[in-house]
Design a protein around this motif. Structure first.
Motif, PDB file in Angstrom:
ATOM      1  N   THR A 189     -24.694   9.346 -56.816  1.00 50.30           N
ATOM      2  CA  THR A 189     -23.821   8.273 -56.351  1.00 50.30           C
ATOM      3  C   THR A 189     -22.374   8.670 -56.614  1.00 50.30           C
ATOM      4  O   THR A 189     -22.104   9.559 -57.429  1.00 50.30           O
ATOM      5  CB  THR A 189     -24.096   6.943 -57.076  1.00 50.30           C
ATOM      6  N   ASN A 190     -21.481   8.002 -55.945  1.00 52.68           N
ATOM      7  CA  ASN A 190     -20.061   8.135 -56.234  1.00 52.68           C
ATOM      8  C   ASN A 190     -19.362   6.923 -55.663  1.00 52.68           C
ATOM      9  O   ASN A 190     -19.940   6.174 -54.860  1.00 52.68           O
ATOM     10  CB  ASN A 190     -19.478   9.427 -55.666  1.00 52.68           C
ATOM     11  N   SER A 191     -18.122   6.714 -56.077  1.00 52.17           N
ATOM     12  CA  SER A 191     -17.355   5.572 -55.587  1.00 52.17           C
ATOM     13  C   SER A 191     -15.873   5.909 -55.643  1.00 52.17           C
ATOM     14  O   SER A 191     -15.461   6.858 -56.315  1.00 52.17           O
ATOM     15  CB  SER A 191     -17.663   4.314 -56.402  1.00 52.17           C
ATOM     16  N   ALA A 192     -15.084   5.125 -54.915  1.00 52.36           N
ATOM     17  CA  ALA A 192     -13.642   5.345 -54.874  1.00 52.36           C
ATOM     18  C   ALA A 192     -12.930   4.065 -54.482  1.00 52.36           C
ATOM     19  O   ALA A 192     -13.487   3.234 -53.756  1.00 52.36           O
ATOM     20  CB  ALA A 192     -13.296   6.449 -53.879  1.00 52.36           C
ATOM     21  N   VAL A 193     -11.698   3.932 -54.956  1.00 53.47           N
ATOM     22  CA  VAL A 193     -10.790   2.875 -54.518  1.00 53.47           C
ATOM     23  C   VAL A 193      -9.763   3.560 -53.626  1.00 53.47           C
ATOM     24  O   VAL A 193      -9.096   4.510 -54.060  1.00 53.47           O
ATOM     25  CB  VAL A 193     -10.113   2.189 -55.722  1.00 53.47           C
ATOM     26  N   LEU A 194      -9.671   3.098 -52.373  1.00 57.38           N
ATOM     27  CA  LEU A 194      -8.804   3.747 -51.390  1.00 57.38           C
ATOM     28  C   LEU A 194      -7.802   2.769 -50.802  1.00 57.38           C
ATOM     29  O   LEU A 194      -8.148   1.622 -50.509  1.00 57.38           O
ATOM     30  CB  LEU A 194      -9.641   4.326 -50.247  1.00 57.38           C
ATOM     31  N   SER A 195      -6.589   3.238 -50.587  1.00 56.64           N
ATOM     32  CA  SER A 195      -5.587   2.483 -49.830  1.00 56.64           C
ATOM     33  C   SER A 195      -5.772   2.824 -48.359  1.00 56.64           C
ATOM     34  O   SER A 195      -5.731   4.000 -47.989  1.00 56.64           O
ATOM     35  CB  SER A 195      -4.174   2.858 -50.269  1.00 56.64           C
ATOM     36  N   LEU A 196      -6.016   1.805 -47.552  1.00 58.59           N
ATOM     37  CA  LEU A 196      -6.246   2.021 -46.121  1.00 58.59           C
ATOM     38  C   LEU A 196      -5.216   1.273 -45.302  1.00 58.59           C
ATOM     39  O   LEU A 196      -4.774   0.189 -45.681  1.00 58.59           O
ATOM     40  CB  LEU A 196      -7.642   1.534 -45.715  1.00 58.59           C
ATOM     41  N   LYS A 197      -4.874   1.857 -44.171  1.00 59.49           N
ATOM     42  CA  LYS A 197      -4.084   1.169 -43.159  1.00 59.49           C
ATOM     43  C   LYS A 197      -5.064   0.600 -42.145  1.00 59.49           C
ATOM     44  O   LYS A 197      -6.166   1.145 -41.955  1.00 59.49           O
ATOM     45  CB  LYS A 197      -3.131   2.140 -42.463  1.00 59.49           C
ATOM     46  N   ALA A 198      -4.690  -0.471 -41.479  1.00 58.05           N
ATOM     47  CA  ALA A 198      -5.551  -1.026 -40.424  1.00 58.05           C
ATOM     48  C   ALA A 198      -5.878   0.091 -39.438  1.00 58.05           C
ATOM     49  O   ALA A 198      -4.996   0.823 -39.003  1.00 58.05           O
ATOM     50  CB  ALA A 198      -4.851  -2.176 -39.718  1.00 58.05           C
ATOM     51  N   GLY A 199      -7.161   0.250 -39.132  1.00 62.99           N
ATOM     52  CA  GLY A 199      -7.600   1.284 -38.199  1.00 62.99           C
ATOM     53  C   GLY A 199      -8.087   2.554 -38.860  1.00 62.99           C
ATOM     54  O   GLY A 199      -8.694   3.394 -38.197  1.00 62.99           O
ATOM     55  N   ASP A 200      -7.872   2.723 -40.183  1.00 60.89           N
ATOM     56  CA  ASP A 200      -8.406   3.895 -40.877  1.00 60.89           C
ATOM     57  C   ASP A 200      -9.927   3.845 -40.878  1.00 60.89           C
ATOM     58  O   ASP A 200     -10.531   2.765 -40.934  1.00 60.89           O
ATOM     59  CB  ASP A 200      -7.903   3.968 -42.320  1.00 60.89           C
ATOM     60  N   SER A 201     -10.557   5.009 -40.855  1.00 56.20           N
ATOM     61  CA  SER A 201     -12.010   5.132 -40.823  1.00 56.20           C
ATOM     62  C   SER A 201     -12.529   5.633 -42.162  1.00 56.20           C
ATOM     63  O   SER A 201     -11.916   6.516 -42.776  1.00 56.20           O
ATOM     64  CB  SER A 201     -12.403   6.134 -39.726  1.00 56.20           C
ATOM     65  N   VAL A 202     -13.647   5.083 -42.617  1.00 54.21           N
ATOM     66  CA  VAL A 202     -14.353   5.572 -43.800  1.00 54.21           C
ATOM     67  C   VAL A 202     -15.815   5.764 -43.413  1.00 54.21           C
ATOM     68  O   VAL A 202     -16.421   4.881 -42.805  1.00 54.21           O
ATOM     69  CB  VAL A 202     -14.220   4.591 -44.987  1.00 54.21           C
ATOM     70  N   HIS A 203     -16.368   6.939 -43.746  1.00 57.09           N
ATOM     71  CA  HIS A 203     -17.760   7.228 -43.417  1.00 57.09           C
ATOM     72  C   HIS A 203     -18.296   8.302 -44.356  1.00 57.09           C
ATOM     73  O   HIS A 203     -17.543   8.906 -45.118  1.00 57.09           O
ATOM     74  CB  HIS A 203     -17.893   7.666 -41.951  1.00 57.09           C
ATOM     75  N   LEU A 204     -19.608   8.529 -44.311  1.00 52.75           N
ATOM     76  CA  LEU A 204     -20.255   9.557 -45.126  1.00 52.75           C
ATOM     77  C   LEU A 204     -20.552  10.787 -44.278  1.00 52.75           C
ATOM     78  O   LEU A 204     -20.955  10.670 -43.115  1.00 52.75           O
ATOM     79  CB  LEU A 204     -21.584   9.060 -45.695  1.00 52.75           C
ATOM     80  N   VAL A 205     -20.399  11.959 -44.897  1.00 52.58           N
ATOM     81  CA  VAL A 205     -20.718  13.225 -44.247  1.00 52.58           C
ATOM     82  C   VAL A 205     -21.619  14.031 -45.178  1.00 52.58           C
ATOM     83  O   VAL A 205     -21.307  14.175 -46.364  1.00 52.58           O
ATOM     84  CB  VAL A 205     -19.437  14.032 -43.937  1.00 52.58           C
TER      85      VAL A 205
END
Length: 159
Positions: free
Chosen positions: A117-133
């Motif tokens: 497992t892993n986790s993160a706190v991210l600053s995103l702008k509207a429209g940014d994408s987050v996904h797994l690879v």
């Protein structure tokens, strides 16, 4: 009497403003599970590849896009993400959480149906994408009811 009436009017106005603010706030949260697999047991694709999911548990705020297997931030803000994966019986796996096309955090898991497992706190702008690879190796997914591959996220604060 006039003071009580005035306080009642002010009280109603405050309650109305609070109710309006509460209903205008939208929760942004998602949770998905069960990696889409070719054989219903493990992924047989050449890596790297985006992980697709078969089941959506929660999609408040409509940020999760099932057809692309990615979260698209509806609003700018700070978000928390966490994921879990299980390795195939005979192969290890390296899985990364991506923000747009940039690696954020990675989980490595040894062969033998082990979990990472892993986790993160991210600053995103509207429209940014987050996904797994899956960067390399194979991940296992149970063909029945259990789910070993998960991805969840929610907005902590808005900007």
């Amino acid at each position: 009497m006039k003071v009580n009436l005035l306080l009642a009017v002010i009280g109603c106005a405050v309650v109305g403003v609070l109710a309006q603010n509460k209903t205008s706030a939208t929760t942004i949260a998602f949770s998905v599970r069960k990696a889409a697999t070719i054989t219903n047991q493990f992924l047989l694709q050449a890596s790297p590849f985006n992980v697709q999911f078969r089941e959506v548990l929660t999609n408040d705020g409509a940020g999760w896009i099932p057809t692309t297997g990615e979260f698209i931030a509806p609003k700018s803000g700070v978000y928390f993400f966490t994921f879990s994966v299980m390795s195939a019986k005979t192969k290890e796996a390296t899985v990364a959480l991506m923000k747009n096309s940039d690696y954020q955090v990675t989980a490595f898991v040894n062969p033998g149906h082990n979990m990472a497992t892993n986790s993160a706190v991210l600053s995103l702008k509207a429209g940014d994408s987050v996904h797994l690879v899956v960067q390399e190796g194979e991940i296992y997914e149970n063909p029945l009811y259990e789910s070993y591959t998960t991805l969840s996220g929610y907005q902590i604060s808005s900007k």
